[in-house]
Design an enzyme around this catalytic site. Structure first.
Site, PDB file in Angstrom:
ATOM      1  N   CYS B  37       0.827  -1.210   0.000  1.00 33.11           N
ATOM      2  CA  CYS B  37       0.000   0.000   0.000  1.00 33.11           C
ATOM      3  C   CYS B  37       0.860   1.259   0.000  1.00 33.11           C
ATOM      4  CB  CYS B  37      -0.950   0.006   1.184  1.00 33.11           C
ATOM      5  SG  CYS B  37      -2.073  -1.375   1.163  1.00 33.11           S
ATOM      6  N   ASP B  39       3.263   2.277   2.286  1.00 34.84           N
ATOM      7  CA  ASP B  39       3.896   2.707   3.529  1.00 34.84           C
ATOM      8  C   ASP B  39       3.915   1.584   4.533  1.00 34.84           C
ATOM      9  OD1 ASP B  39       4.247   5.578   3.081  1.00 34.84           O
ATOM     10  OD2 ASP B  39       2.067   5.644   3.026  1.00 34.84           O
ATOM     11  N   CYS B  62       6.830   7.377   1.900  1.00 38.14           N
ATOM     12  CA  CYS B  62       7.117   8.682   1.317  1.00 38.14           C
ATOM     13  C   CYS B  62       7.808   9.567   2.353  1.00 38.14           C
ATOM     14  CB  CYS B  62       5.836   9.322   0.816  1.00 38.14           C
ATOM     15  SG  CYS B  62       4.666   9.649   2.135  1.00 38.14           S
ATOM     16  N   CYS B 106      -0.203   9.299   6.823  1.00 37.36           N
ATOM     17  CA  CYS B 106       1.157   8.995   7.287  1.00 37.36           C
ATOM     18  C   CYS B 106       1.270   9.252   8.787  1.00 37.36           C
ATOM     19  CB  CYS B 106       2.184   9.865   6.568  1.00 37.36           C
ATOM     20  SG  CYS B 106       2.223   9.577   4.798  1.00 37.36           S
TER      21      CYS B 106
END
Lengths: 386, 128
Positions: B37, B39, B62, B106
């Site tokens: 996915c 992360d 990221c 995140c």
């Protein structure tokens, strides 16, 4: 800091000669090319000349070129124009799973409007099999749409073979040639396509101008209705500056293409070999030989592409992860997924796309930055085992 | 220096992440997210007398994911378990000077990793 631009499939810089060509239209030549008087006539000659330059680039007749606002408009015009113009014959469209969103999302839209769409698969190198096109054709197939070259991987598709199949079965054939223009020679009549999309800003013209090739004799519905411009095929006051720039760019690129692309191809090879020498656990995505000369797509395993993109950006190097249109999304690239590449390898894919301004020094600089950036990110990655 | 959609703090934590690595004799470990996915992050905690005395992380993700993990380890070090459990993704984002909306997840992953690593510690402790 040194700046190196390796994202020419997203857009290109405006060629200095193209910039010079549009200056008279920023001050002085302001007429509407559709006007009969002197102000219109002064502009019309340049407008017609630019159309001829675009047509020459693809070896078409000028009357077969309709000027649009971008590649996506050309895709929309071609596909919806055929679909709505032929809907009484039924509605089945054949395309591929790896098209640009300009084609893919038009097909999805038409599916919601009751059309049927077959999305052809690609193999592990992103290549399609012409025989699959032949097998997918049904009695009610109204259009085949297959891109010439893939924007993400650079894989070049067998358009001529598909064109021959389309001709034999009497099915109109559209090809998105946005990434092919200026990188490989396009002899439009020999390819057997009926419709083809192009974009100015991929060939050193500004953004905001594109073109649609419509084979002489083919009638499709209009996308934009209004005035009589573009021979009644695309309404709206002509984008004079855009077409003059696009025309000039076509003329320059056509003349320079062979020598430029030999140079660019050798730079791409230098980059590929340099990366393979310096970094382990990398893989090339896309076809190794049947490909655009400027595009290199590589997965740096155990590293997420966006973080590598940002790390390179901090060093003045511009590349892309996935295609620009889906940047910011965390979805892996639909093109790489269609090639049956595992999702975590797709997440590690970076695209380098070279252009006429790149030099050996640029590539050597990039090669000096990549190994450290990759190993720094790998050192942080829970997936990487030393 | 701010870069693209990211604040200067995000870029600082991305380029110079704090507390990267593993803790060999960690008391609590958790891995959340998935590489497929885009992360995944692994958090290691050293806990003494109910207090987080050390935290280290590894992240595949990221720049926002790396910065969120880095900031989170800074925020939880020295905190009691109860204090650390109260840290929200919003506080992580605020400490980073904000994240673009598309990257909010995140910071959620960073918050989740703290909760999961503490759960792992409590589970192990319960058994021992």
């Amino acid at each position: 800091m040194r700046r190196v631009y390796l994202d020419n499939n997203a857009t290109t810089s405006i060629h200095p000669e193209v910039a010079a060509a549009i200056v008279p239209f920023l001050a002085g030549l302001y007429g509407n090319p559709s006007s009969l008087h002197w102000a219109g006539r002064d502009v019309r000659i340049y407008y017609d000349q630019a159309r001829l330059q675009i047509a020459d680039m693809i070896h078409a007749h000028p009357g077969e070129v309709v000027v649009t606002s971008c590649g996506t408009e050309s895709d929309n015009h071609a596909i919806k124009g055929v679909a709505y113009g032929n809907s009484e014959k039924g509605g089945h469209i054949i395309t591929t799973t790896v098209e640009h969103p300009g084609v893919l999302n038009v097909c999805k839209y038409l599916e919601n409007k009751g059309f049927a769409v077959t999305y052809l698969p690609v193999d592990g190198q992103g290549q399609i099999e012409p025989d699959d096109v032949k097998k997918a054709i049904r009695k009610d197939t109204i259009l085949i749409s297959v891109m010439y070259a893939n924007n993400e991987t650079g894989t070049v598709f067998p358009i001529k073979e598909i064109g021959a199949i389309a001709r034999e079965r009497g099915v109109p054939f559209h090809s998105d040639m946005v990434q092919a223009m200026g990188k490989i020679d396009i002899d439009i009549h020999s390819l057997g396509v009926d419709l083809a999309s192009f974009s100015g800003h991929k060939v050193y013209a500004p953004k905001g101008v594109g073109a649609l090739y419509i084979r002489e004799g083919l009638a499709i519905d209009n996308l934009i209705h209004g005035g009589h411009q573009e021979d009644g095929r695309r309404a709206g006051t002509e984008n004079v500056i855009g077409i003059v720039a696009f025309g000039a760019a076509c003329e320059i690129v056509r003349k320079e293409m062979q020598s430029e692309y030999n140079k660019i191809e050798s730079l791409r090879k230098r980059l590929l070999e340099g990366i393979l020498e310096r970094v382990d656990h990398v893989r090339l995505n896309g076809h190794p030989t049947t490909r655009l000369p400027n595009t290199l797509n590589m997965s740096f395993e155990y590293v997420e592409a966006e973080s590598l993109l940002m790390a390179l950006d901090m060093n003045g190097i511009a590349v892309s992860s996935g295609s620009a249109c889906s940047a910011g999304s965390t979805e892996p690239s639909h093109v790489l997924l269609a090639m049956s590449i595992p999702p975590e390898i797709c997440q590690s894919a970076v695209r380098f796309s070279l252009g006429r301004e790149n030099t050996e020094e640029d590539i050597d600089y990039v090669l000096s930055v990549i190994p450290e950036a990759v190993s720094r990110l790998r050192a942080m990655s829970p997936l990487y085992k030393r | 220096m701010a870069q693209g959609p990211y604040t200067a703090t995000v870029m600082d934590h991305f380029m110079h992440p704090r507390n990267v690595g593993e803790i060999e004799d960690a008391d609590g470990i958790a891995e959340v997210g998935s590489a497929a996915c885009g992360d995944t992050t692994k958090l290691f905690l050293k806990i003494k007398d109910n207090r987080i005395v050390d935290a280290k992380f590894q992240t595949f993700g990221c720049s926002a994911a790396i910065a969120s993990s880095s900031m989170t380890t800074e925020m939880i070090k020295g905190k009691t378990i109860e204090e650390a459990l109260k840290i929200t993704n919003k506080e992580v984002m605020d400490a980073l000077g904000g994240l673009p909306e598309i990257k909010h997840h995140c910071s959620v992953m960073a918050e989740d990793s703290v909760k999961a690593a503490i759960e792992d510690y409590l589970r192990k402790k319960g058994k021992g």
